[in-house]
Write an enzyme that holds these catalytic residues in place. Structure first.
Site, PDB file in Angstrom:
ATOM      1  N   ASP A   7       1.345  -1.606  -0.236  1.00  0.00           N
ATOM      2  CA  ASP A   7      -0.043  -0.078  -0.068  1.00  0.00           C
ATOM      3  C   ASP A   7       0.888   0.700  -0.016  1.00  0.00           C
ATOM      4  O   ASP A   7       1.955   1.389   1.366  1.00  0.00           O
ATOM      5  CB  ASP A   7      -1.098   0.257   1.290  1.00  0.00           C
ATOM      6  CG  ASP A   7      -2.206   1.452   1.502  1.00  0.00           C
ATOM      7  OD1 ASP A   7      -2.681   1.878  -0.451  1.00  0.00           O
ATOM      8  OD2 ASP A   7      -2.157   1.779   2.236  1.00  0.00           O
ATOM      9  N   GLU A  67      -1.298  -0.718  -5.215  1.00  0.00           N
ATOM     10  CA  GLU A  67      -2.553  -0.405  -5.361  1.00  0.00           C
ATOM     11  C   GLU A  67      -2.247   1.133  -6.051  1.00  0.00           C
ATOM     12  O   GLU A  67      -1.267   1.202  -6.692  1.00  0.00           O
ATOM     13  CB  GLU A  67      -3.324   0.272  -3.630  1.00  0.00           C
ATOM     14  CG  GLU A  67      -4.659   1.346  -3.774  1.00  0.00           C
ATOM     15  CD  GLU A  67      -5.327   1.487  -3.045  1.00  0.00           C
ATOM     16  OE1 GLU A  67      -6.082   1.260  -2.055  1.00  0.00           O
ATOM     17  OE2 GLU A  67      -4.256   2.506  -2.058  1.00  0.00           O
ATOM     18  N   ASP A 140      -2.739   0.587   6.925  1.00  0.00           N
ATOM     19  CA  ASP A 140      -1.387   0.592   5.311  1.00  0.00           C
ATOM     20  C   ASP A 140      -1.368  -1.061   5.402  1.00  0.00           C
ATOM     21  O   ASP A 140      -1.411  -1.381   4.167  1.00  0.00           O
ATOM     22  CB  ASP A 140      -0.668   1.805   5.964  1.00  0.00           C
ATOM     23  CG  ASP A 140      -0.969   2.976   5.932  1.00  0.00           C
ATOM     24  OD1 ASP A 140      -1.095   3.650   5.543  1.00  0.00           O
ATOM     25  OD2 ASP A 140      -1.320   2.997   7.211  1.00  0.00           O
TER      26      ASP A 140
END
Length: 367
Positions: A7, A67, A140
């Protein structure tokens, strides 16, 4: 397969290392790498680069998911995150890895089955899939683990050429009913299932329900389809096997032609019945009838129409109706013996073929 989920960020970089073997996920390690506030950006990027290299050298991932960057309202923050993501991609490339990007909605669909799932739902499902004793923290790290799970599902789906079933069924409480959509609440997680009107008409908000499911995967998009029974699911799978017929078209047809009517339409060549479904034209309807009839061998069709103790009976419904019913049940995957056995248990006098099929299906489902 060891998957590293990342992330991206410039202050906090979430990571999750997951092992995916034999359709099972196991968390190896997860956490977050941080850079100190106030540190010049170029030094923070150097720290991020080193942290990613350390992760790769420590866990030796086979594949990496990250992501996809989406535009932030804060332009400055968006630029900084983009810079950090670029450094992460550079570090991975220099380690010989080729990361795959996923949008937040794709991750939600893969993990929860609903593209608008909330953070709590995502964390609960991630915990369940990885068999963790507590919710993964920080957020996260939870996001990174979800990215790894998403990639595992995507890889498995690609291996089976898009015919991957993540769930066999969902069993819970009906929480939402809309045209073409049913949401089943399973332990606080809502599974959004695309469904035919045939299925939706048999559900009621607040009551328990079990839907058999089919997961359609295309270009990283995960769509869950729900069915009230095996017959409907079987018809759906047969139709999407026809050239030019996608899941939504198949669902549209099932909304106007439940399994018994669909089978009869195929046997009798009634393409007009299929064109009643929105989005289904004459050419597609003809193709469905031809291709599904072709799936039955000539011998099967002759056998279905052959004289039998039931078919030969002088019933007021007419011998053709019973023959059509047997043939239609065979289209649905039943043997002639099974169809005839079910037919012996009902009084077919005065029944049309579609009613005979419907009554036989009730008997066959109970067997």
């Amino acid at each position: 397969m060891i998957i590293l989920g990342i992330d991206p960020g410039y202050g906090t970089i979430g990571y999750g290392v997951v092992r995916f073997d034999n359709m099972k996920f196991t968390a190896i390690q997860y956490g977050a790498a941080k850079t100190a506030p106030g540190t010049p950006m170029h030094l923070r990027l150097c720290e991020i680069y080193d942290d990613i290299c350390t992760l790769v050298d420590t866990f030796h991932p086979d594949e990496v998911s990250i992501e996809e960057l989406f535009f932030s309202k804060n332009i400055t923050t968006g630029i900084q995150v983009a810079q950090a993501r670029g450094v992460i991609l550079l570090a991975l490339a220099q380690k010989g890895l080729h990361p795959v990007s996923y949008t937040p909605n794709q991750v939600k669909m893969a993990v929860v089955g609903y593209g608008n799932a909330e953070k709590k739902q995502m964390m609960e499902m991630t915990k369940s899939i990885l068999h963790l004793t507590k919710l993964p923290r920080p957020d996260d790290a939870a996001d990174a683990l979800a990215l790894a799970i998403c990639h595992g599902h995507s890889r498995q789906a690609m291996r089976y050429e898009g015919l991957y079933f993540m769930f066999y069924y969902v069993d819970g409480t009906v929480s939402v009913l809309q045209t073409g959509l049913a949401v089943i609440d399973c332990g606080g997680v809502g599974y959004a299932c695309h469904a035919s009107q045939n299925t939706i008409s048999r559900l009621k908000i607040g009551t328990k329900a079990r839907l058999l499911t089919y997961l359609n995967v295309r270009e990283g998009i995960f769509e869950l389809y729900g069915f009230i029974d095996e017959e409907e699911k079987s018809c759906f799978e047969m139709m999407i096997g026809v050239s030019g017929v996608g899941p939504k078209a198949a669902l549209s047809i099932l909304s106007v032609a439940p399994p018994d009517r669909l089978a009869l339409s195929i046997i009798t060549g009634d393409e007009k019945m299929l064109t009643q479904a929105p989005g289904i034209g004459k050419k597609i309807a003809q193709r469905i009838v031809l291709e599904l009839r072709d799936k039955m061998s000539k011998e099967q069709l002759e056998s279905a129409s052959a004289a039998s103790p039931v078919a030969a009976a002088d019933l007021s419904g007419g011998v053709n109706h019973t023959q059509e019913a047997v043939a239609a049940l065979m289209v649905l995957g039943y043997t002639q013996a099974e169809a005839l056995h079910a037919m012996k248990q009902i009084d077919t006098a005065g029944m049309e073929a579609d009613e005979i099929i419907r009554q036989c299906l009730k008997k066959l489902v109970k067997q």
